[in-house]
Scaffold this active site. Structure first.
Site, mmCIF file in Angstrom:
data_model
loop_
_atom_site.group_PDB
_atom_site.id
_atom_site.type_symbol
_atom_site.label_atom_id
_atom_site.label_comp_id
_atom_site.label_asym_id
_atom_site.label_seq_id
_atom_site.Cartn_x
_atom_site.Cartn_y
_atom_site.Cartn_z
ATOM 1 N N ASN A 117 1.425 0.258 5.593
ATOM 2 C CA ASN A 117 1.915 -0.245 4.341
ATOM 3 C C ASN A 117 2.691 -1.417 4.848
ATOM 4 O O ASN A 117 3.986 -1.324 5.424
ATOM 5 C CB ASN A 117 2.684 0.567 3.635
ATOM 6 C CG ASN A 117 3.393 0.148 2.430
ATOM 7 O OD1 ASN A 117 3.201 -0.839 1.796
ATOM 8 N ND2 ASN A 117 4.588 0.636 2.050
ATOM 9 N N GLY A 154 15.058 -12.983 -4.478
ATOM 10 C CA GLY A 154 15.986 -13.520 -3.813
ATOM 11 C C GLY A 154 16.941 -12.432 -3.439
ATOM 12 O O GLY A 154 18.204 -12.512 -2.990
ATOM 13 N N CYS A 205 0.739 -1.246 0.154
ATOM 14 C CA CYS A 205 0.081 0.022 0.015
ATOM 15 C C CYS A 205 0.951 1.228 -0.144
ATOM 16 O O CYS A 205 2.028 1.152 -0.058
ATOM 17 C CB CYS A 205 -0.868 -0.101 1.410
ATOM 18 S SG CYS A 205 -2.024 -1.401 1.443
#
Length: 629
Positions: free
Chosen positions: A75, A364, A2
């Site tokens: 968020n 990764g 968000c």
């Protein structure tokens, strides 16, 4: 994932301008296209843009507690929210949703500021506590999620997920910080907590910030740091097994989502390891994607295809157009301040590709910093040995002279670039490491900057960033120390910034299992000899993965996510670079020495010297000046 935004009147309770708050919030629409919300009360305004991932039908924000005493805008993802929910229910809290947002809300009411120490995940959030008249902000330990803030002259404190939202506010002063410009041309990004603007800051990873109504003073507080505390002794095989189990668990908790999920697969060790473990945890084929390049020197797609075939993933690959220059100006708008990592181009494209299949991907990122995967770590340890053998009185003048006398050989493999090695050994440890990572050397920056900019810097140098962290470093191991510096600077300032902006531009959530803080703490406690053994970086990691990945994946030379800048600036980008660097925007800003700009271009395009990194950094700075003027 968000976007959050807020306005807080520090000393008074003046009315918050709803239209201004809404405009700030909507500037981050791309971060959360599913829903948007505002909460406004006397002296406070919160905004939120939502990308729905878990509990799609509830969990709207800003969220207000049942007793109407606490408001949250948030968020991120907290992966241990179910365990915390059980604890909080035992304490008498009642939940109306099934999302992690509500868990943070009541974690604050139960545990106060220490709630942040219980959260496992990536996050940036703000909490307003009406009873305590307190605004509390926090950012996750490694800096996966961003948080910007500034105090304005009118007494308002503003914050947001991206700098562009703060810039919407008409009272934000947009005055360049000369030390941030020096940092940018030193590192290729602006390290936390600075931004390009004076008085505008990033909350650093592992920090929180508390403001109390009526109290003008406040200061960020660190709640976490990686300590490099030594793990209990184990034999090598046991360490390999534990590493896999810890990584498997970090991957597993990041596979929870109510939307399609997949993974980036570059063909390198780290992303391949994540995909291998995801495949073992999933009953369905894993969605994977990668980007290919026409130039074999930069193309890892065939290795990604090997992993995809072995684990039967649903794999998509697209080739990046070698003339894909349309993104230069777009990237300048995306990052809001100068940002010179050229791999932002393919990162943007791989996020664009992933979004066609999924809403959440695992990456990764973080393996190189935590397990010593970068070649520069090996070179640094070699140079540190030389420094330890020779006293400063001999080493500095002798190697300084050799560095000045030896011809420059940018075209040669690094092992033969003795000039750079000599110059580095002549410096102290911090200056030597900075020399190995800097985009533009001290010498080049000294020639590049105008007299006015050098005057404004008042002797400040980008190496001061490293020295600040060195003062707080919890280790004296040469390898662990430079890993610590990268975890504090390069990881959040470059790698995670790149991925956050590129992914959020496509409303794509990226989760990073190798940056699970519990895994990071454990990996930091491994012996440096298990990370860098001889010439082999990530030694113990690669050994642990031998049953999961082929030797072609594990032990081939590292390539990275690079693009062929050298050829671009001698060919298809030659005219664009010259027009940008010698054009009106750069001439009028008063920051640069124009004759040296011409020299850089002429020497590079004639093949006399490789200035590709310098030209790209300048090109992105010029695009920033134009885009944000």
């Amino acid at each position: 994932m968000c976007g959050i935004v807020g306005i807080f009147d520090i000393c008074e309770n003046r009315e918050i301008n709803r239209d201004l708050l809404s405009n700030m919030n909507e500037s981050q629409y791309h971060r959360g296209p599913n829903e948007g919300g505002l909460h406004i009360e006397s002296g406070l305004g919160f905004g939120h843009r939502r990308l729905s991932i878990i509990d799609l039908t509830s969990g709207q924000q800003p969220m207000v507690s049942l007793d109407h005493k606490v408001i949250l805008t948030y968020n991120g993802e907290v992966y241990n929210f179910l365990e915390l929910r059980v604890e909080l229910e035992a304490l008498g809290f009642y939940f109306q949703t099934h999302c992690d947002t509500e868990v943070i809300l009541y974690a604050w009411q139960a545990w106060g500021e220490s709630c942040v120490e219980r959260l496992r995940g990536m996050f940036a959030f703000a909490i307003w506590d009406r009873d305590k008249q307190t605004l509390f902000l926090a950012r996750d330990r490694l800096g996966v999620k961003p948080l910007y803030y500034s105090e304005l002259a009118n007494g308002h404190f503003i914050f947001a997920s991206e700098l562009k939202a703060l810039k919407v506010h008409p009272e934000l002063p947009k005055i360049f910080d000369p030390t941030a410009i020096e940092d940018y041309f030193g590192f290729g990004y602006i390290p936390d907590p600075k931004t390009i603007y004076k008085g505008v800051y990033k909350l650093e990873p592992g920090y929180c910030l508390t403001l109390t109504k009526g109290v003008k003073s406040y200061r960020p507080r660190r709640y976490w740091d990686v300590t490099f505390a030594t793990n209990p002794p184990q034999n090598e095989r046991a360490i390999e097994d534990e590493l896999i189990e810890r990584l498997r668990e970090a991957v597993k908790i990041r596979m929870v989502a109510d939307v399609p999920l997949g993974a980036f697969l570059s063909g390198g060790v780290d992303s391949s390891a994540v995909v291998a473990l995801m495949a073992g945890l999933s009953s369905e084929p894993v969605n994977t994607c990668s980007i290919s390049f026409g130039d074999p020197a930069f193309n890892e797609s065939k290795f990604a295809a090997q992993v995809a075939e072995r684990y039967h993933t649903i794999h998509r690959v697209e080739q990046v157009d070698p003339a894909d220059f349309s993104l230069v100006d777009q990237l300048a708008g995306l990052y809001d301040e100068p940002y010179a990592d050229s791999s932002a181009l393919p990162t943007y494209r791989v996020c664009e590709l992933a979004k066609k299949q999924v809403t959440v991907v695992l990456s990764g990122d973080g393996g190189d910093e935590n397990l010593a995967g970068y070649r520069r770590y090996r070179w640094h340890t070699y140079e540190e040995q030389m420094r330890s053998w020779l006293p400063d009185s001999i080493r500095k003048p002798v190697f300084g002279l050799l560095g000045r006398a030896y011809p420059k050989a940018d075209w040669a493999p690094k092992v033969f670039r003795a000039k750079s090695t000599f110059e580095s050994i002549a410096r102290d440890s911090i200056e030597g490491y900075f020399h190995s990572v800097s985009v533009l050397s001290n010498e080049i920056r000294g020639k590049l900057f105008s007299d006015q900019l050098k005057h404004d810097l008042q002797g400040y140098q980008a190496t001061d960033v490293f020295r600040k962290h060195l003062d707080q470093a919890p280790t004296d191991s040469p390898l662990s120390l430079v890993q610590y510096l990268d975890i504090k600077t390069y990881l959040p300032g470059d790698i995670l910034t790149k991925v956050d902006r590129a992914s959020m531009a496509h409303a794509l959530e990226v989760r990073v299992p190798l940056l699970d803080h519990q895994l990071v703490e454990w990996m930091a406690g491994l012996s440096p000899e298990l990370k860098l053994k001889g010439r082999e970086g990530k030694y113990i990691f690669k050994k642990s993965l031998e049953n999961y990945l082929s030797n072609d994946i594990l032990y081939r030379p590292k390539m990275g996510f690079s693009i062929p800048l050298d050829a671009w600036f001698k060919g298809p980008l030659k005219n664009k670079a010259r027009e940008a660097l010698l054009g009106e925007t750069m001439s009028q800003c008063g920051l640069f020495n124009r004759p040296f700009l011409e020299q850089i271009l002429n020497h590079h395009q004639s093949g006399l010297r490789d200035y590709s990194s310098a030209i790209w950094s300048l090109l992105m700075f010029e695009a920033f000046l134009r885009t944000h003027s």
